[in-house]
Enzyme design. Structure first.
Site, PDB file in Angstrom:
ATOM      1  CG  LEU A 188       7.043  -0.772   2.369  1.00 35.65           C
ATOM      2  CD1 LEU A 188       6.744  -1.133   3.820  1.00 35.65           C
ATOM      3  CD2 LEU A 188       8.476  -1.180   2.012  1.00 35.65           C
ATOM      4  CB  SER A 226       4.180  -5.249  -2.829  1.00 37.13           C
ATOM      5  OG  SER A 226       5.549  -5.072  -2.540  1.00 37.13           O
ATOM      6  CD  GLN A 227       5.088  -4.750   4.253  1.00 40.64           C
ATOM      7  OE1 GLN A 227       6.288  -4.499   4.366  1.00 40.64           O
ATOM      8  NE2 GLN A 227       4.163  -3.997   4.826  1.00 40.64           N
ATOM      9  CG  ASP A 269       8.984  -6.357  -9.233  1.00 40.08           C
ATOM     10  OD1 ASP A 269       7.742  -6.387  -9.158  1.00 40.08           O
ATOM     11  OD2 ASP A 269       9.709  -5.898  -8.320  1.00 40.08           O
ATOM     12  CG  HIS A 278       7.369  -3.464  -7.084  1.00 39.78           C
ATOM     13  ND1 HIS A 278       7.108  -4.806  -6.912  1.00 39.78           N
ATOM     14  CD2 HIS A 278       6.986  -2.866  -5.918  1.00 39.78           C
ATOM     15  CE1 HIS A 278       6.598  -5.026  -5.719  1.00 39.78           C
ATOM     16  NE2 HIS A 278       6.511  -3.860  -5.092  1.00 39.78           N
TER      17      HIS A 278
END
EC number: 3.1.2.2
Length: 357
Positions: free
Chosen positions: A100, A166-167, A283, A338
């Site tokens: 993202l 991630s996404q 994270d 993250h």
């Protein structure tokens, strides 16, 4: 706000090839012309020292002047044993899918690490749905990324590796489900909310400033909300029925809701050679962080691990089968936030590099 996405752009890096001793070997002809021809053992470098007489050519007593010897030098080289070609590792291509609000630039450190440890590897960071475009519905993104990865896979009959952050990890899992001809060897899911997201983050506060996680379901589980990628994997454990009925993405790829493609998608997903799951307790974005390992909250917000999830127990999309054949690798690591997963060298060497065959 969301203009039609441009055609896929791909940033490709080719790591420098392994140096070859054979290419750097030099022929050395020392003066004066006194000694006989010789070849250095296994060093890959041959030394040619001229000789004084003609006995090696079957012409006893014949003495050659320096110019005459140099004329014969090419023929002498033909008599030398060929230097064996050095072994050169051949690595599968690597495809990287960002998360993202990301872009290909975010992965410059990861590219450096791969270049250093696996020189010659072709690494493609898909420069697609960057920045705010990453908020577009995930099925739209899946289609765009599918069109980008298909030709890369077609040129790599030995297989490819996916590193999806991630996404992007959810985009890649959907790709593995819908592509019946994919040839992914290692699917490396890098801090990805594989079982969904249920937490207040800066991203959510920016996108939905008046909502908290406790009431965000009112937006995400509406047709309007499902037009945002974040809502496609919003997983409220207190409104499970709404999630199952409204989720147009996560509930489908998890096999939690019946659909006509469920059997085919499961079969496609099981084509993957290995699933590498990476995440950690520090994270700060993925909530719960165990979602990176297919763990998630129950209705009391107690985290149930992967083996306790219904999608695993029912083997709805293949997790249980993958684990049974030893094809799931879990690599938790503390102390990484993250945004640092793809730039941490220790994490790369421990959890990523071993699987880039």
């Amino acid at each position: 706000m969301f203009a039609a996405s441009a055609s896929p752009r791909r940033s490709k890096w080719i790591a420098p090839p392994i140096s070859s001793p054979a290419l750097s070997a030099q022929w050395i002809v020392p003066l004066p012309l006194q000694s006989r021809a010789c070849v250095a053992g296994d060093t890959g470098t041959a030394l040619i020292a001229p000789f004084s007489g003609g006995s090696m050519l079957g012409l006893p007593g014949l003495r050659l002047p320096p110019a005459g010897f140099l004329l014969l030098l090419p023929f002498l080289l033909l008599l030398l044993p060929a230097t064996p070609a050095p072994h050169r590792a051949s690595y599968k291509p690597v495809i990287v899918v960002h998360g993202l609000f990301d872009s290909s630039y975010s992965f410059r450190h990861l590219l450096e690490y791969i270049n250093e440890t696996h020189p010659g590897t072709v690494v493609t960071v898909l420069d697609l749905f960057d920045g705010r475009e990453s908020l577009r519905p995930l099925w739209e993104q899946v289609q765009g990324f599918r069109e980008a990865v298909a030709p890369i896979m077609a040129k790599a009959p030995q297989g490819v590796h996916l590193i999806c952050y991630s996404q992007g990890g959810l985009v890649c899992r959907a790709l593995l489900s819908v592509m019946d001809d994919h040839n992914v060897d290692s699917f490396i899911s890098l801090s990805s909310p594989q079982m969904g997201q249920y937490g207040d983050t800066d991203y959510l506060k920016w996108l939905f400033p008046t909502s908290m996680r406790s009431n965000l379901y009112r937006i995400c589980y509406s047709p309007w909300g499902q037009e945002f990628s974040i809502c496609n994997y919003w997983h409220d454990p207190h409104h499970d029925d709404l999630y199952l009925n409204a989720s147009s993405f996560l509930a489908l790829i998890n096999g939690e809701r019946d659909h006509p493609n469920a059997t085919a998608w499961r079969k496609n997903f099981l084509r993957v050679g290995r699933l590498v799951l990476i995440g950690g307790p520090d994270d700060g974005v993925i909530t719960p962080w165990q979602s990176s390992f297919f763990g998630f909250y129950d209705a009391n917000e107690t985290v149930l691990e992967m083996e306790e999830q219904l999608v695993y127990l029912r083997d709805s999309f293949g997790l249980k089968t993958l684990l049974a054949r030893g094809a799931i690798v879990r690599c938790p690591m503390a102390g990484i936030s993250h945004t640092a997963w793809h730039s941490n060298r220790t994490l790369y060497e421990t959890c990523i590099e071993p699987w880039l065959s």
